[in-house]
Write an enzyme that holds these catalytic residues in place. Structure first.
Site, short mmCIF file in Angstrom:
data_model
loop_
_atom_site.label_atom_id
_atom_site.label_comp_id
_atom_site.label_asym_id
_atom_site.label_seq_id
_atom_site.Cartn_x
_atom_site.Cartn_y
_atom_site.Cartn_z
N CYS A 194 34.63 0.63 -50.41
CA CYS A 194 33.77 -0.35 -50.08
C CYS A 194 34.19 -1.48 -49.40
O CYS A 194 33.48 -2.38 -48.58
CB CYS A 194 32.79 -0.70 -51.05
SG CYS A 194 31.99 0.48 -51.98
N HIS B 130 25.03 4.66 -51.76
CA HIS B 130 25.75 4.68 -50.62
C HIS B 130 26.40 6.09 -50.56
O HIS B 130 27.12 6.25 -51.50
CB HIS B 130 26.75 3.47 -50.41
CG HIS B 130 26.20 2.27 -49.98
ND1 HIS B 130 26.50 1.06 -50.27
CD2 HIS B 130 24.91 1.90 -49.01
CE1 HIS B 130 25.95 0.09 -49.67
NE2 HIS B 130 25.04 0.57 -48.88
N1 ARG Z 1 26.63 -4.87 -54.04
C1 ARG Z 1 26.60 -4.16 -52.74
C2 ARG Z 1 25.47 -3.52 -52.48
O1 ARG Z 1 24.81 -2.99 -53.51
C3 ARG Z 1 27.84 -3.17 -53.13
C4 ARG Z 1 28.12 -2.76 -51.95
C5 ARG Z 1 29.24 -1.43 -51.94
N2 ARG Z 1 29.51 -0.90 -50.64
C6 ARG Z 1 29.40 0.40 -50.22
N3 ARG Z 1 30.03 0.57 -49.04
N4 ARG Z 1 29.19 1.49 -51.40
O2 ARG Z 1 25.22 -3.25 -51.35
#
Ligand code: ARG
Length: 701
Positions: free
Chosen positions: A264, A168
């Site tokens: 996050c 992300h």
């Molecule tokens: N386990 C989640 C995923 O893989 C973690 C999300 C983390 N969120 C973020 N905005 N980076 O989607």
């Protein structure tokens, strides 16, 4: 006015690592402690409560990642673009977040069903509100970016993520108050780094090292002059403090196990809209048509791979599979690129694979006038080896003198329009040169099952070819050589001195003598060592009978060069009876033209060696014209030079003991190239043997 900043969080009541959808989750299923997670989350919640206003959305059973509210959607002013999760595991969160946005008075925008976009996890506003940074590559599709630009009325800058640990944008990128940027450059491709550097001045860029990045230091909540993160090295803290920020560290190790941290776990829900900022995006897309043996010739894979490798993305709009072995397939594919430049790069390569605009949507090729002799317009289209057509005055015109790495020049004359390939140094002021990628197509034989055939013939993949396989390929080549000779065709050989060193001279001489060779290309060395062997029995001082170095033998070739220089040319030395055997001898005797291209390391050179490289290239090009086959024998540079001048359709056989050279040369992506990894002397002896067999079928070897 810290009170005015509002943040959405979701308590970790249902949080756990239940599945693996990013590398951090691997090995961590059910490994996070619920108590510790609650404690860490509450701590973060408290810190943020002190500097902002925190709202809560209720977590739901069955969607453990819902704590990561950054992925709920993206908010700007009154508008919220709801996330469309890439992984089914998280799609269950969508209705809950949608309800929250709607209940809280946002206009909710929903993307098309199959267009993933993971909210503020992948879209971060410049903290001065000037534009939106949007990530793609893992979770969000590039094609979602134009929607963001339109719905949120803001300029969108697309950044491509390339390291799956930073899947992300908010895991590796964090715009900060005052136009600062905290980021990890290693997570982006070079094109994206370039965009970042163009937009954010060096003094405002805080680039972090991998060690900080894997502690999720970029996953920071920024409220005015405060930054809240899991952990930062002392040097990073220092840089942030120097930039005027107060750093608060709060451990979030339980959330790192799911691949998330501070940022996050939050979503900023009152992002101010700047009045003079408006929507735009450099993202471009277009539809292309592909036809041929798309699957069995690997064209589909190659096309789609190259789109992604260059930073673009695609959607296959339709695919009609030809079901019979010989029937062809066709497909329409929508290609998107982060900007025009990347689109042109992708298009250039797709055109080479035979992709074209759908026939109802072709425009004429764009041209620009050459304003300086020997220099093309900046955006000139670079030609490839495939038969090419350009669209001029609404008609397709076939390009003449097809070659690689040239430009295409359009001529309007009395008999109409013509087009030809010209290397840039030959351009003259006033030439009308094709630029961009519109109205250009390569004409491939649709029936060619190209790659398939190529694989059967070449076996570079296997490293050194087995003896039997070399024999098989030699049989095939011998047969073709015979065919070409018998129909009066043309075979050109480009050879390096290794041919002589490995004892191939007598075999190549025989090929010339027997009429299998219509042109010889090489450097100074092949001729020097061939003549050295004829006159003195050595090649670079090595006795060719015994295979051992001769005392003082390294001087032999200089004596030879000197002798030929005395006679003025190789031909003269042959005519005067000085050279009585060998490859060069046979060439002279049988009127086989040769061109020797000089180089910086040449001794002498021989009087025949052309030391003006541009002239040498011209001589090569002339000899290659009309060739049916080119045998490339152990000479990388001369072979590459030849390859560049040769259009598709000419069979190339490349023989070298070094698999890397063979791969490089035969990897023109065309059916005609065959690579043979073997000793060139051995290859030539097998070839001559095989040709003998073809001549006298009863002869035993
Ligand atoms: N386990 C989640 C995923 O893989 C973690 C999300 C983390 N969120 C973020 N905005 N980076 O989607």
């Amino acid at each position: 006015m810290t009170e005015s900043i509002r943040i959405l969080m979701c308590a970790p009541d249902h949080y756990d690592v239940d599945y693996v959808i990013n590398p951090w989750m691997e090995g961590n299923i059910h490994k996070s402690s619920q108590d510790k997670a609650v404690e860490q989350w509450s701590k973060l919640n408290q810190i943020l409560n002190d500097i902002a206003q925190v709202d809560l959305v209720e977590g739901q059973p069955g969607v453990p990642d819902m704590v990561f509210t950054a992925n709920a959607g993206l908010v700007l002013g009154e508008n919220a673009v709801l996330s469309r999760f890439y992984h089914p595991e998280r799609q269950g969160e969508e209705p809950h977040f949608k309800k929250w946005f709607a209940d809280n008075g946002f206009n909710v925008f929903e993307l098309p069903q199959d267009l993933p976009f993971e909210g503020a996890g992948d879209a971060l506003l410049d903290r001065e509100g000037r534009w939106l940074w949007a990530g793609y590559g893992f979770r969000s599709e590039l094609d979602s970016h134009p929607y963001l630009a339109k719905w949120l009325d803001i300029e969108v800058l697309s950044l491509r993520l390339i390291d799956d640990r930073f899947y992300h944008l908010d895991t590796c990128f964090c715009p900060l108050t005052g136009g600062y940027l905290l980021y990890y450059p290693g997570a982006f491709d070079s094109y994206s780094n370039h965009i970042i550097e163009k937009r954010v001045p060096e003094s405002k860029r805080i680039a972090i090292a991998e060690a900080d990045a894997i502690n999720f230091a970029c996953n920071t909540v920024n409220v005015e002059q405060t930054v809240v993160m899991n952990k930062a090295s002392s040097s990073l803290k220092q840089s942030l403090e120097d930039a005027g920020f107060t750093v608060i560290e709060t451990p979030l190790t339980e959330f790192l196990k799911a691949g998330g941290a501070a940022k996050c776990l939050t979503l900023r829900i009152n992002e101010p809209v700047l009045p003079d900022v408006h929507g735009s995006t450099p993202v471009e897309s277009r539809v292309l048509h592909l036809e041929g043996h798309l699957l069995d010739a690997g064209i589909m894979n190659r096309s789609l791979d190259l789109v992604v490798d260059n930073g673009g993305s695609f959607k296959v709009l339709n695919f009609n599979l030809g079901v019979e072995r010989n029937s062809i397939s066709n497909a329409d594919v929508r290609i998107s690129a982060p900007d025009h430049e990347v689109m042109e790069k992708i298009m250039g390569q797709l055109i080479e694979l035979g992709a074209a605009s759908p026939s109802d949507d072709v425009s004429n090729a764009d041209t620009e006038t050459c304003d300086l002799d020997g220099v093309a317009p900046d955006d000139f289209y670079v030609s490839n080896i495939y038969p090419t057509e350009v669209r001029v005055d609404n008609q397709w015109v076939r390009v003449q003198k097809q070659r690689m790495d040239g430009s295409i020049v359009i001529n309007h004359n009395a008999d109409g329009v013509t087009a030809e390939c010209k290397v840039i140094r030959d351009l003259v002021q006033g030439d009308s040169v094709v630029v961009g990628v519109e109205g250009i197509r390569t004409v491939r034989k649709k029936s060619n099952r190209e790659l398939k055939v190529k694989e059967e013939f070449s076996f570079m993949g296997a490293g050194v070819s087995s003896e039997r396989r070399v024999e098989l390929v030699v049989e095939q080549i011998a047969w073709e050589l015979r065919q070409i000779r018998d129909r009066g065709g043309k075979v050109v050989v480009t050879a390096g001195p290794v041919v002589i060193h490995t004892g191939g001279a007598k075999h190549l001489s025989k090929l010339v003598r027997d009429g299998y060779v219509q042109g010889l290309l090489g450097g100074n060395a092949i001729a020097v060592h061939d003549i050295e062997q004829s006159l003195m029995g050595t090649s670079l001082g090595v006795d060719m009978q015994k295979g051992t170095p001769v005392q003082g033998g390294h001087r032999h070739h200089l004596k030879v060069i000197n002798k030929v220089r005395r006679y003025g040319s190789i031909a003269q030395a042959v005519e005067q009876g000085v050279i009585t055997q060998g490859i060069m001898y046979e060439c002279v005797k049988h009127h086989v033209p040769f061109a020797l291209a000089g180089s910086i390391r040449d001794d002498g050179p021989l009087p025949d060696t052309q030391m003006d490289l541009i002239k040498a290239q011209e001589e090569y090009a002339q000899l290659i014209e009309g060739a049916d086959m080119i045998l490339m024998l152990s000479t990388m540079l001369h072979s590459i030079g030849v390859g560049n001048m040769t259009p598709a359709g000419v069979k190339m056989v490349c023989v070298d003991i070094n698999p890397a050279v063979v791969t490089k040369l035969s990897d023109r992506g065309s059916v005609e190239s065959v690579g043979v990894v073997t000793d060139v002397g051995l290859f030539l002896s097998l070839l001559v043997n095989q040709l003998n067999k073809l001549t006298s079928p009863y002869q035993t070897v």
